[in-house]
Design a protein around this motif. Structure first.
Motif, PDB file in Angstrom:
ATOM      1  N   TYR A 211      35.846  -8.347  38.539  1.00  0.00           N
ATOM      2  CA  TYR A 211      35.609  -9.738  38.173  1.00  0.00           C
ATOM      3  C   TYR A 211      35.599 -10.596  39.433  1.00  0.00           C
ATOM      4  O   TYR A 211      36.231 -10.286  40.439  1.00  0.00           O
ATOM      5  CB  TYR A 211      36.717 -10.256  37.257  1.00  0.00           C
ATOM      6  CG  TYR A 211      36.732  -9.649  35.878  1.00  0.00           C
ATOM      7  CD1 TYR A 211      35.749  -9.979  34.948  1.00  0.00           C
ATOM      8  CD2 TYR A 211      37.732  -8.774  35.499  1.00  0.00           C
ATOM      9  CE1 TYR A 211      35.767  -9.435  33.677  1.00  0.00           C
ATOM     10  CE2 TYR A 211      37.769  -8.223  34.234  1.00  0.00           C
ATOM     11  CZ  TYR A 211      36.780  -8.553  33.320  1.00  0.00           C
ATOM     12  OH  TYR A 211      36.808  -8.013  32.068  1.00  0.00           O
TER      13      TYR A 211
ATOM     14  N   ARG B 296      28.914 -24.162  27.752  1.00  0.00           N
ATOM     15  CA  ARG B 296      29.256 -22.790  27.379  1.00  0.00           C
ATOM     16  C   ARG B 296      28.081 -21.840  27.624  1.00  0.00           C
ATOM     17  O   ARG B 296      28.285 -20.672  27.949  1.00  0.00           O
ATOM     18  CB  ARG B 296      29.688 -22.758  25.906  1.00  0.00           C
ATOM     19  CG  ARG B 296      30.009 -21.370  25.351  1.00  0.00           C
ATOM     20  CD  ARG B 296      31.068 -20.632  26.171  1.00  0.00           C
ATOM     21  NE  ARG B 296      32.338 -21.296  26.285  1.00  0.00           N
ATOM     22  CZ  ARG B 296      33.378 -21.103  25.462  1.00  0.00           C
ATOM     23  NH1 ARG B 296      33.267 -20.246  24.458  1.00  0.00           N
ATOM     24  NH2 ARG B 296      34.515 -21.742  25.654  1.00  0.00           N
ATOM     25  N   GLU B 297      26.865 -22.331  27.501  1.00  0.00           N
ATOM     26  CA  GLU B 297      25.704 -21.488  27.787  1.00  0.00           C
ATOM     27  C   GLU B 297      25.721 -21.036  29.246  1.00  0.00           C
ATOM     28  O   GLU B 297      25.413 -19.873  29.559  1.00  0.00           O
ATOM     29  CB  GLU B 297      24.412 -22.242  27.491  1.00  0.00           C
ATOM     30  CG  GLU B 297      23.153 -21.439  27.755  1.00  0.00           C
ATOM     31  CD  GLU B 297      21.866 -22.224  27.519  1.00  0.00           C
ATOM     32  OE1 GLU B 297      20.792 -21.719  27.915  1.00  0.00           O
ATOM     33  OE2 GLU B 297      21.944 -23.346  26.958  1.00  0.00           O
TER      34      GLU B 297
ATOM     35  N   THR C 254      28.447 -20.864  31.372  1.00  0.00           N
ATOM     36  CA  THR C 254      29.564 -19.985  31.712  1.00  0.00           C
ATOM     37  C   THR C 254      29.410 -18.607  31.064  1.00  0.00           C
ATOM     38  O   THR C 254      29.815 -17.595  31.660  1.00  0.00           O
ATOM     39  CB  THR C 254      30.901 -20.621  31.298  1.00  0.00           C
ATOM     40  OG1 THR C 254      30.902 -20.884  29.887  1.00  0.00           O
ATOM     41  CG2 THR C 254      31.128 -21.921  32.061  1.00  0.00           C
ATOM     42  N   SER C 255      28.819 -18.567  29.876  1.00  0.00           N
ATOM     43  CA  SER C 255      28.570 -17.269  29.236  1.00  0.00           C
ATOM     44  C   SER C 255      27.553 -16.463  30.032  1.00  0.00           C
ATOM     45  O   SER C 255      27.687 -15.246  30.208  1.00  0.00           O
ATOM     46  CB  SER C 255      28.070 -17.465  27.804  1.00  0.00           C
ATOM     47  OG  SER C 255      29.055 -18.073  26.996  1.00  0.00           O
ATOM     48  N   TRP C 256      26.544 -17.130  30.532  1.00  0.00           N
ATOM     49  CA  TRP C 256      25.512 -16.472  31.344  1.00  0.00           C
ATOM     50  C   TRP C 256      26.131 -15.882  32.609  1.00  0.00           C
ATOM     51  O   TRP C 256      25.854 -14.745  32.975  1.00  0.00           O
ATOM     52  CB  TRP C 256      24.421 -17.480  31.690  1.00  0.00           C
ATOM     53  CG  TRP C 256      23.238 -16.919  32.416  1.00  0.00           C
ATOM     54  CD1 TRP C 256      22.093 -16.416  31.885  1.00  0.00           C
ATOM     55  CD2 TRP C 256      23.089 -16.821  33.852  1.00  0.00           C
ATOM     56  NE1 TRP C 256      21.235 -16.009  32.878  1.00  0.00           N
ATOM     57  CE2 TRP C 256      21.815 -16.242  34.094  1.00  0.00           C
ATOM     58  CE3 TRP C 256      23.883 -17.163  34.927  1.00  0.00           C
ATOM     59  CZ2 TRP C 256      21.338 -16.013  35.380  1.00  0.00           C
ATOM     60  CZ3 TRP C 256      23.417 -16.928  36.209  1.00  0.00           C
ATOM     61  CH2 TRP C 256      22.158 -16.351  36.427  1.00  0.00           C
TER      62      TRP C 256
ATOM     63  N   ALA D 137      29.235 -15.012  33.050  1.00  0.00           N
ATOM     64  CA  ALA D 137      30.119 -13.905  32.693  1.00  0.00           C
ATOM     65  C   ALA D 137      29.319 -12.630  32.439  1.00  0.00           C
ATOM     66  O   ALA D 137      29.713 -11.537  32.874  1.00  0.00           O
ATOM     67  CB  ALA D 137      30.931 -14.276  31.455  1.00  0.00           C
ATOM     68  N   GLU D 138      28.184 -12.755  31.764  1.00  0.00           N
ATOM     69  CA  GLU D 138      27.372 -11.576  31.421  1.00  0.00           C
ATOM     70  C   GLU D 138      26.588 -11.063  32.623  1.00  0.00           C
ATOM     71  O   GLU D 138      26.471  -9.849  32.832  1.00  0.00           O
ATOM     72  CB  GLU D 138      26.409 -11.938  30.283  1.00  0.00           C
ATOM     73  CG  GLU D 138      27.117 -12.258  28.978  1.00  0.00           C
ATOM     74  CD  GLU D 138      26.191 -12.888  27.958  1.00  0.00           C
ATOM     75  OE1 GLU D 138      24.964 -13.024  28.255  1.00  0.00           O
ATOM     76  OE2 GLU D 138      26.676 -13.267  26.878  1.00  0.00           O
TER      77      GLU D 138
ATOM     78  N   ASN E 260      29.633 -11.130  35.983  1.00  0.00           N
ATOM     79  CA  ASN E 260      31.049 -10.822  35.778  1.00  0.00           C
ATOM     80  C   ASN E 260      31.924 -11.893  36.426  1.00  0.00           C
ATOM     81  O   ASN E 260      32.975 -11.612  37.005  1.00  0.00           O
ATOM     82  CB  ASN E 260      31.406  -9.441  36.337  1.00  0.00           C
ATOM     83  CG  ASN E 260      32.268  -8.642  35.385  1.00  0.00           C
ATOM     84  OD1 ASN E 260      32.170  -8.807  34.168  1.00  0.00           O
ATOM     85  ND2 ASN E 260      33.103  -7.770  35.907  1.00  0.00           N
TER      86      ASN E 260
ATOM     87  N   CYS F 202      34.077 -15.421  36.338  1.00  0.00           N
ATOM     88  CA  CYS F 202      34.945 -16.205  35.458  1.00  0.00           C
ATOM     89  C   CYS F 202      34.872 -17.674  35.856  1.00  0.00           C
ATOM     90  O   CYS F 202      35.504 -18.110  36.826  1.00  0.00           O
ATOM     91  CB  CYS F 202      36.376 -15.706  35.550  1.00  0.00           C
ATOM     92  SG  CYS F 202      36.571 -13.951  35.161  1.00  0.00           S
TER      93      CYS F 202
ATOM     94  N   ASP G 192      34.682 -23.740  31.048  1.00  0.00           N
ATOM     95  CA  ASP G 192      33.969 -24.906  30.518  1.00  0.00           C
ATOM     96  C   ASP G 192      34.851 -25.629  29.516  1.00  0.00           C
ATOM     97  O   ASP G 192      35.775 -25.042  28.950  1.00  0.00           O
ATOM     98  CB  ASP G 192      32.655 -24.480  29.857  1.00  0.00           C
ATOM     99  CG  ASP G 192      32.869 -23.527  28.691  1.00  0.00           C
ATOM    100  OD1 ASP G 192      33.100 -24.000  27.564  1.00  0.00           O
ATOM    101  OD2 ASP G 192      32.815 -22.292  28.903  1.00  0.00           O
TER     102      ASP G 192
END
Length: 420
Positions: free
Chosen positions: A32, A353-354, A356-358, A360-361, A364, A366, A369
């Motif tokens: 991470y 959130r879109e 931060t999710s992107w 993360a995926e 990796n 962190c 939001d």
């Protein structure tokens, strides 16, 4: 403990990172990249060792004649002494609790003995609600007045020009954060404390976000209460309150009748989290290991200076990068205002959130939001409809290579999702 000495020129990010097991690469795990320091740092090996050592060597409650109980008594004394060196306060001024929020509510309830309907409580629009709601609740319970020091929507700093009109002879308590957990703004608390003391008001400082980045000096500040949390500076989840002995001695607390009457024990209701205190000692030892000096206090101050310089260099690069992207709305105080390496921004027409999710995926990575409990400022600045802010916050284990990957990733995201 034999602590490694190092000069500023010898600061090694590789050696520092080796102290954090969560950063180690394995054959079957993609590492991470932790940019969520403001929400909580990773735990240093010294903290982990402290917790495991206390647990595996035998645990016990306090005040017994047998060895494990004697060891636990000594542990609490060691913990207070370590925090005293970290914050520059007296060991007997240090109390432990579940977390900063719980301690704040407990202290607020006790301070209710000193508040009347003729008094006023002053809080700020910049702060985390943990340093707002305990004191507002106290004021409401006592029918006292509440005033807010406003945050400027242009500079993301507190508006202090009318401080004498806000903090008056009626002010009984002032609560202010040392540094914003969203924008990183370091507030001029010296000025606020000075004004509060002119009217004999009690001053509570939320230093949760400041302690991981700035050298603390409780004695020099002259505040009455300073609150922080060990999980923000490489340790476990445990709250810490430094309370000036002059206030602490007369502070009435809700406690069991047979429990200790003396400070600091009287605030620590029930059995404390002893293994977390052992971890806290280890976390402070990690900071100490980054510096040099003849005393623990000197080594902590030196270690924090090394950390600050490293974070400053990375932070300047991130800020310059974010300011160069037209689609980025950066919520950052202007040059000349002290700031921690914490960056809140939004992207035009994109939910936080879109983003931060992107990350993360895809990376990796962190990145957090939301409103981060600085909800008054979030409402005032109108960021909630887009999911709040995107926040990237640095810790001393972050590297230039990780920052470069963030820059690469954000440019990719904007090309894919914003400029399409």
């Amino acid at each position: 403990m034999n602590l490694k000495k190092q000069s500023m020129s010898q600061f090694s990010i590789q050696q520092l990172r080796a102290a954090f097991p969560a950063l180690r690469e394995t054959d079957n795990k993609k590492p991470y990249i932790f940019f969520d320091g403001p929400g909580g740092t990773q735990m240093a090996q010294q903290a982990i060792d402290g917790m495991i050592g206390y647990i595996t060597d035998g645990m016990a409650n306090l005040h017994g004649a047998f060895p494990t109980s004697v060891k636990t008594d000594a542990l609490l004394l060691d913990g207070r002494a370590a925090v005293a060196d970290l914050l520059n306060c007296l060991p007997e001024e240090v109390a432990f609790g579940q977390n900063m929020t719980s301690l704040a509510f407990s202290i607020a309830r006790s301070l209710g003995q000193f508040i009347t309907g003729a008094d006023e409580v002053v809080v700020t629009e910049l702060d985390h609600r943990a340093n707002v709601d305990p004191w507002v609740t106290l004021a409401n319970d006592k029918d006292a007045g509440v005033k807010f020091i406003k945050v400027s929507p242009e500079t993301y700093t507190l508006e202090l020009d009318k401080l004498e009109e806000i903090i008056t002879e009626n002010t009984r308590l002032v609560a202010v954060g040392m540094s914003s957990n969203v924008t990183g703004t370091v507030t001029d608390i010296t000025r606020i404390i000075a004004r509060a003391k002119e009217v004999n008001a009690i001053v509570v400082i939320d230093a949760v976000h400041a302690v991981p980045h700035l050298t603390m000096d409780f004695k020099k500040l002259g505040c009455d209460v300073l609150l922080c949390s060990a999980y923000k500076f490489f340790g476990p989840h445990i709250g810490i309150a430094a309370i000036a002995a002059s206030l602490f001695e007369k502070l009435p607390v809700y406690k069991l009748k047979p429990a200790p009457q003396e400070i600091p024990d009287k605030l620590e209701t029930g059995t404390q989290n002893h293994e977390a205190i052992a971890g806290l000692i280890g976390a402070i030892a990690f900071i100490e290991s980054q510096g040099e000096g003849t005393t623990r206090r000197e080594r902590i101050v030196s270690g924090m200076q090394h950390i600050e310089e490293h974070e400053l260099q990375l932070g300047e690069r991130i800020e310059s990068f974010l300011r160069s992207i037209p689609e980025v709305n950066l919520y950052r105080a202007p040059a000349g205002t002290p700031k921690t390496p914490t960056f809140a921004f939004t992207l035009n027409q994109v939910n936080a959130r879109e983003v931060t999710s992107w990350f993360a995926e895809r990376y990796n990575m962190c990145i957090a939001d939301g409103h981060f409990y600085a909800s008054t400022m979030a409402d005032k600045l109108g960021v909630n409809p887009m999911g709040g802010w995107i926040r990237i916050g640095l810790a001393p284990y972050n590297t230039k290579e990780e920052v470069e990957l963030f820059e690469q990733g954000l440019q990719e995201f904007i090309s894919e999702r914003v400029r399409k």
